[in-house]
Scaffold this active site. Structure first.
Site, short mmCIF file in Angstrom:
data_model
loop_
_atom_site.label_atom_id
_atom_site.label_comp_id
_atom_site.label_asym_id
_atom_site.label_seq_id
_atom_site.Cartn_x
_atom_site.Cartn_y
_atom_site.Cartn_z
N GLU A 2 52.62 20.33 63.72
CA GLU A 2 51.21 20.61 63.45
C GLU A 2 50.57 21.24 64.68
O GLU A 2 50.16 20.52 65.60
CB GLU A 2 50.47 19.31 63.10
CG GLU A 2 50.95 18.65 61.83
CD GLU A 2 49.86 17.82 61.17
OE1 GLU A 2 49.67 17.98 59.96
OE2 GLU A 2 49.18 17.04 61.86
N SER A 37 45.92 23.36 58.08
CA SER A 37 45.24 24.26 57.14
C SER A 37 46.15 24.80 56.03
O SER A 37 46.01 25.95 55.63
CB SER A 37 44.54 25.40 57.88
OG SER A 37 43.56 24.88 58.77
N GLY A 64 42.55 21.63 60.44
CA GLY A 64 41.16 21.55 60.00
C GLY A 64 40.32 22.75 60.39
O GLY A 64 39.10 22.73 60.28
N ASN A 90 47.40 13.61 54.04
CA ASN A 90 46.81 12.81 55.11
C ASN A 90 45.31 12.80 54.84
O ASN A 90 44.62 13.76 55.15
CB ASN A 90 47.12 13.45 56.47
CG ASN A 90 46.39 12.75 57.62
OD1 ASN A 90 45.81 11.69 57.43
ND2 ASN A 90 46.43 13.35 58.80
N GLU A 124 45.24 13.96 66.41
CA GLU A 124 43.93 13.31 66.56
C GLU A 124 44.08 11.97 67.26
O GLU A 124 43.22 11.57 68.05
CB GLU A 124 43.25 13.18 65.18
CG GLU A 124 42.76 14.54 64.69
CD GLU A 124 42.68 14.70 63.17
OE1 GLU A 124 42.68 13.69 62.44
OE2 GLU A 124 42.62 15.86 62.72
N LYS A 138 43.06 11.17 56.20
CA LYS A 138 42.23 10.89 57.38
C LYS A 138 41.15 9.87 56.99
O LYS A 138 41.41 9.04 56.11
CB LYS A 138 41.64 12.19 57.94
CG LYS A 138 42.73 13.25 58.14
CD LYS A 138 42.32 14.40 58.98
CE LYS A 138 43.50 15.37 59.11
NZ LYS A 138 43.23 16.48 60.00
N HIS A 198 49.88 11.56 65.37
CA HIS A 198 49.05 12.69 64.92
C HIS A 198 48.21 13.19 66.11
O HIS A 198 47.79 12.39 66.95
CB HIS A 198 48.13 12.23 63.78
CG HIS A 198 47.40 13.37 63.13
ND1 HIS A 198 46.27 13.91 63.69
CD2 HIS A 198 47.67 14.08 62.02
CE1 HIS A 198 45.86 14.92 62.92
NE2 HIS A 198 46.69 15.05 61.90
P1 PGA Z 1 44.48 20.06 57.64
O1 PGA Z 1 45.04 18.76 58.41
O2 PGA Z 1 45.40 20.33 56.50
O3 PGA Z 1 43.09 19.66 57.19
O4 PGA Z 1 44.46 21.17 58.65
C1 PGA Z 1 46.42 18.55 58.56
C2 PGA Z 1 46.65 17.29 59.36
O5 PGA Z 1 45.90 17.02 60.30
O6 PGA Z 1 47.60 16.52 59.07
#
Ligand code: PGA
Length: 248
Positions: free
Chosen positions: A166, A211, A172, A9, A96, A11, A94
């Protein structure tokens, strides 16, 4: 044995030049990877992904879509448009999108339906915040997020979907759920769906995200109900991403 899927992903990262290097790097390492690997790129780079990846060992997808088919929705992108650019997958719900753009369980369920209606495979994200985990309502939150989709599409629709657990507090932040914490939630999800349809639940790919890095992927992916990962930060460097892919 269920198949394994690792999806990057990206982003809101990348540029034409950076993506070219990243995709070349990942493609070069694909012969050593057994899992299916997808990259979910920003909308403007879908044409680039299609041109570079068509016929290759990598598949691609998007990070969001509109719940609507077409019309006066300025700035939105439909499922059919994503299909036009060869997307196989689309991330739906997601955290976010839920937290920053007001996507409710209801909207997420509508997006899930719109994706499948156009022949895309939704990667449906669920997960609890830190506050929810600390108040002991993790399972209740995830059940609510799943129920919204199952109520709209039926449990059978999950046969053509992927789930991603998640935990919001792990995205993140460098704070990964421990393999046991993640496995517990994955087993909860599979068990809950098994009560509705055992064969759909058994075949369902449930990714872990939050992460995941080269140094923790193997332990996470070794859990019986973790079938690969949804990878943010670690999908932006070819070597790190390939190491995660090889761990699956
Ligand atoms: P990350 O993000 O691996 O940077 O924690 C995962 C995601 O949001 O899909």
């Amino acid at each position: 044995m269920r198949r394994k899927l690792v999806a990057g992903n990206w982003k809101m990262h990348g540029s034409l030049a950076e993506n070219e290097r990243l995709l070349d790097g990942v493609l070069a390492g694909m012969p050593g990877v057994k899992a299916e690997v997808a990259v979910c790129v920003p909308y403007p780079y879908l044409a680039q992904a299609q041109a570079r990846l068509d016929g290759s060992a990598l598949v691609w997808g998007a990070q969001n879509l509109s719940q609507h088919g077409k019309g006066a929705f300025t700035g939105e992108v439909s499922a059919a448009m994503l299909r036009d650019f060869g997307c196989k997958y689309v991330i739906v719900g997601h955290s976010e999108r839920r937290a920053l753009y007001g996507e409710t369980d209801e909207i997420v369920a509508e997006k899930f339906v719109a994706a499948q209606a156009a022949g895309l495979i939704p990667i449906l994200c669920v997960g609890e915040t830190l506050g929810e985990r600390e108040s002991g309502v993790t399972e209740r939150v995830i059940a609510r997020q799943l129920d919204a989709v199952v109520a709209k599409s039926g449990v059978g629709a999950l046969a053509d979907a992927v789930l991603a657990y998640e935990p919001v507090w792990a995205i993140g932040t460098g704070k990964t759920a421990s393999p046991e914490q993640a496995q517990d939630v994955h087993a909860f999800i599979r068990g809950k769906l098994a009560a509705l349809d055992p064969s759909v639940a058994e075949a369902l790919v449930i990714q872990y995200g939050g992460s995941v890095k080269a140094n923790n992927a193997a332990e996470l992916f070794a859990q019986p109900d973790i079938d690969g990962g949804l990878i943010g930060g670690a999908s932006l460097a070819a070597d790190e991403f390939l190491a995660v892919c090889r761990a699956a």
